[in-house]
Motif scaffolding. Sequence first.
Motif, PDB file in Angstrom:
ATOM      1  N   GLY A 297      18.406  47.784 -15.679  1.00 56.91           N
ATOM      2  CA  GLY A 297      19.177  47.845 -14.742  1.00 56.91           C
ATOM      3  C   GLY A 297      18.739  48.989 -13.346  1.00 56.91           C
ATOM      4  N   GLN A 298      17.309  49.004 -13.479  1.00 58.55           N
ATOM      5  CA  GLN A 298      16.903  49.881 -12.263  1.00 58.55           C
ATOM      6  C   GLN A 298      16.611  49.328 -10.985  1.00 58.55           C
ATOM      7  OE1 GLN A 298      13.472  51.130 -14.677  1.00 58.55           O
ATOM      8  NE2 GLN A 298      13.853  53.232 -14.147  1.00 58.55           N
ATOM      9  N   LEU A 299      16.759  47.675 -10.897  1.00 58.23           N
ATOM     10  CA  LEU A 299      16.803  46.930  -9.716  1.00 58.23           C
ATOM     11  C   LEU A 299      18.129  46.397  -9.485  1.00 58.23           C
ATOM     12  CD1 LEU A 299      13.215  46.050 -10.108  1.00 58.23           C
ATOM     13  CD2 LEU A 299      13.954  47.363  -8.339  1.00 58.23           C
ATOM     14  N   HIS A 300      18.571  46.379  -8.444  1.00 63.07           N
ATOM     15  CA  HIS A 300      20.093  45.724  -8.034  1.00 63.07           C
ATOM     16  C   HIS A 300      19.574  44.898  -6.567  1.00 63.07           C
ATOM     17  CE1 HIS A 300      21.039  49.429 -10.043  1.00 63.07           C
ATOM     18  NE2 HIS A 300      21.457  48.502 -11.004  1.00 63.07           N
ATOM     19  N   ALA A 301      20.417  43.830  -6.569  1.00 66.73           N
ATOM     20  CA  ALA A 301      20.338  43.152  -5.589  1.00 66.73           C
ATOM     21  C   ALA A 301      20.553  43.734  -4.206  1.00 66.73           C
ATOM     22  CB  ALA A 301      21.324  42.002  -5.417  1.00 66.73           C
ATOM     23  N   GLY A 302      20.043  43.859  -3.038  1.00 62.12           N
ATOM     24  CA  GLY A 302      20.013  44.693  -2.060  1.00 62.12           C
ATOM     25  C   GLY A 302      19.643  45.911  -1.968  1.00 62.12           C
ATOM     26  N   ASP A 303      18.879  46.366  -2.994  1.00 60.50           N
ATOM     27  CA  ASP A 303      17.970  47.610  -3.134  1.00 60.50           C
ATOM     28  C   ASP A 303      16.727  47.503  -2.204  1.00 60.50           C
ATOM     29  OD1 ASP A 303      19.633  48.936  -4.854  1.00 60.50           O
ATOM     30  OD2 ASP A 303      18.195  48.822  -6.586  1.00 60.50           O
ATOM     31  N   ASN A 304      16.449  48.692  -1.579  1.00 61.62           N
ATOM     32  CA  ASN A 304      15.271  48.817  -0.781  1.00 61.62           C
ATOM     33  C   ASN A 304      14.230  49.239  -1.761  1.00 61.62           C
ATOM     34  OD1 ASN A 304      16.781  48.605   1.419  1.00 61.62           O
ATOM     35  ND2 ASN A 304      16.747  50.758   1.989  1.00 61.62           N
ATOM     36  N   VAL A 305      13.107  48.386  -1.820  1.00 66.92           N
ATOM     37  CA  VAL A 305      12.139  48.605  -2.934  1.00 66.92           C
ATOM     38  C   VAL A 305      10.673  48.579  -2.173  1.00 66.92           C
ATOM     39  CG1 VAL A 305      11.075  47.450  -4.929  1.00 66.92           C
ATOM     40  CG2 VAL A 305      13.660  47.190  -4.478  1.00 66.92           C
ATOM     41  N   VAL A 306      10.002  49.497  -2.538  1.00 64.31           N
ATOM     42  CA  VAL A 306       8.623  49.533  -2.195  1.00 64.31           C
ATOM     43  C   VAL A 306       7.703  49.310  -3.324  1.00 64.31           C
ATOM     44  CG1 VAL A 306       6.690  50.661  -1.171  1.00 64.31           C
ATOM     45  CG2 VAL A 306       9.125  50.941  -0.219  1.00 64.31           C
ATOM     46  N   LEU A 307       6.707  48.405  -3.212  1.00 60.65           N
ATOM     47  CA  LEU A 307       5.699  48.215  -4.211  1.00 60.65           C
ATOM     48  C   LEU A 307       4.359  48.859  -3.770  1.00 60.65           C
ATOM     49  CD1 LEU A 307       6.434  44.175  -4.732  1.00 60.65           C
ATOM     50  CD2 LEU A 307       7.632  46.324  -5.723  1.00 60.65           C
ATOM     51  N   THR A 308       3.553  49.519  -4.529  1.00 57.71           N
ATOM     52  CA  THR A 308       2.390  49.797  -3.955  1.00 57.71           C
ATOM     53  C   THR A 308       1.368  49.823  -5.043  1.00 57.71           C
ATOM     54  OG1 THR A 308       1.263  51.788  -2.861  1.00 57.71           O
ATOM     55  CG2 THR A 308       2.845  52.285  -4.487  1.00 57.71           C
ATOM     56  N   ALA A 309       0.038  49.367  -4.885  1.00 60.52           N
ATOM     57  CA  ALA A 309      -0.994  49.357  -5.627  1.00 60.52           C
ATOM     58  C   ALA A 309      -2.352  49.747  -5.192  1.00 60.52           C
ATOM     59  CB  ALA A 309      -1.148  47.849  -6.260  1.00 60.52           C
ATOM     60  N   PHE A 310      -3.249  50.128  -6.271  1.00 60.44           N
ATOM     61  CA  PHE A 310      -4.528  50.436  -5.921  1.00 60.44           C
ATOM     62  C   PHE A 310      -5.291  50.029  -7.048  1.00 60.44           C
ATOM     63  CE2 PHE A 310      -7.934  53.345  -6.931  1.00 60.44           C
ATOM     64  CZ  PHE A 310      -8.544  53.606  -5.872  1.00 60.44           C
ATOM     65  N   GLY A 311      -6.601  49.725  -6.685  1.00 58.48           N
ATOM     66  CA  GLY A 311      -7.392  49.202  -7.581  1.00 58.48           C
ATOM     67  C   GLY A 311      -9.334  49.078  -7.272  1.00 58.48           C
ATOM     68  N   ALA A 312      -9.926  48.422  -8.079  1.00 62.46           N
ATOM     69  CA  ALA A 312     -11.275  48.378  -7.572  1.00 62.46           C
ATOM     70  C   ALA A 312     -11.524  47.832  -6.564  1.00 62.46           C
ATOM     71  CB  ALA A 312     -12.083  47.670  -8.874  1.00 62.46           C
ATOM     72  N   GLY A 313     -12.400  47.849  -5.881  1.00 63.78           N
ATOM     73  CA  GLY A 313     -12.930  47.133  -4.690  1.00 63.78           C
ATOM     74  C   GLY A 313     -13.694  48.212  -3.587  1.00 63.78           C
ATOM     75  N   LEU A 314     -13.063  49.326  -3.524  1.00 64.48           N
ATOM     76  CA  LEU A 314     -11.580  49.874  -3.733  1.00 64.48           C
ATOM     77  C   LEU A 314     -10.691  48.868  -2.766  1.00 64.48           C
ATOM     78  CD1 LEU A 314     -12.009  53.612  -3.442  1.00 64.48           C
ATOM     79  CD2 LEU A 314     -12.251  52.175  -5.544  1.00 64.48           C
ATOM     80  N   THR A 315      -9.663  48.693  -3.392  1.00 67.13           N
ATOM     81  CA  THR A 315      -8.375  47.893  -2.684  1.00 67.13           C
ATOM     82  C   THR A 315      -7.179  48.608  -2.762  1.00 67.13           C
ATOM     83  OG1 THR A 315      -8.030  46.577  -4.505  1.00 67.13           O
ATOM     84  CG2 THR A 315      -9.490  45.580  -2.598  1.00 67.13           C
ATOM     85  N   TRP A 316      -6.238  48.377  -1.770  1.00 64.53           N
ATOM     86  CA  TRP A 316      -4.811  48.962  -2.053  1.00 64.53           C
ATOM     87  C   TRP A 316      -3.864  48.178  -0.970  1.00 64.53           C
ATOM     88  CZ3 TRP A 316      -9.120  51.965   0.278  1.00 64.53           C
ATOM     89  CH2 TRP A 316      -8.900  51.854   1.745  1.00 64.53           C
TER      90      TRP A 316
END
Length: 331
Positions: A297-316
């Motif tokens: 129940g942490q994500l609701h329709a219409g919520d402003n959501v930001v996804l972020t990632a970092f990994g080998a490469g380096l990549t982000w």
Amino acid sequence: MTRATVLSGLGTSLPDSVITNAQLAEALDTTDDWILSRTGIQTRHVVDASVTTGKLGLKAAARALSSAGIKQIDAVILATATPDFACPATAPQIASRLGLTGAVAFDLSAVCSGFIYGLSVASGLITSGIVNNVLLIGADTFSQTLDPQDRTTRAIFGDGAGAVVLRAGEISEPGALLAFDLGSDGSQADLLFTPNMPRIAKENMPESYYFHMNGKAVFSQAVTHMTNSVKRVIGKIGWNSSDIHRLVPHQANIRIMAAVADQLDVEPDRVVSNISEVGNTVAASIPLALSHGVKHGQLHAGDNVVLTAFGAGLTWGSVALRWPDISNSSR
Ligand code: COA
């Protein structure tokens, strides 16, 4: 009307076998307390030798299709660093097993940033009109690349898969992807790397078949790049940190996530995290966290959501979106 990309289905798959910190401590010089306090991880799921990335990805993909209620898919993208074979790509086999022979299908290699890169590539294909929808899978069986004697990497990484369906739609719809930020720095490739690629790890493999990691250096790079990437992506659409209802970071280390959230002034209760249960699942990390967020129940329709990632490469990379009204199809 500007054509936009809309997230419209989510599915996940985790291998049955679970390894606890106590089990790791029986075999390696480590403790439950060390792993939990330094990483936030309590358990991780791992495949047995019969389960490949393709098999895990296939299950998550089928569940995402059923969640989206879509059968016909134009393109299948598999983000992974552990494909079933060095050649060919695994995505075409997943596509054909789903009855999607003829679809565009390819693998994408950006390690832990693979799902974010995949969202961006999928969105490019959709908004340019090349395809009308994309099945994007993030799946890895990274346990198969770990040195069985390496207490650090074995504590951190787990296996899993997550998938989403993306379709053409309108920017005003819930589920619309709003902004992207991607980057890389190949001069630091030696911080995280696997020289050769085994599909199945065996005891006593040559050192070159195992994943190598400079944990301390990676820690600070991850905090810096995810923080800056989120700032850039929200800047593109005029959001401030306070406009982010939920931040869904790559599940690398609970302390990395806390540092990123702290630097962005995002309170801990706005951060979605399932690292304690699954560890770092590489390209599956973000979709598994999304599934966790929906389930709890942490994500609701219409919520402003930001996804972020970092990994080998380096990549982000980061993606800002409005959360859709979708069901969650998990294992
Ligand atoms: N159990 C016990 N001790 C361990 C251990 C374990 N599982 N893993 C490492 N250690 C030891 C190290 O050998 C080192 O010992 P030394 O000081 O005698 O050389 C010590 O712990 C390291 O301590 P410290 O540097 O304070 O640890 P840390 O707080 O930096 O945590 C990591 C180490 C690896 C957990 C942390 O740096 C990290 O998470 N880095 C990022 C890794 C990552 O996210 N990788 C994927 C990126 S996508």
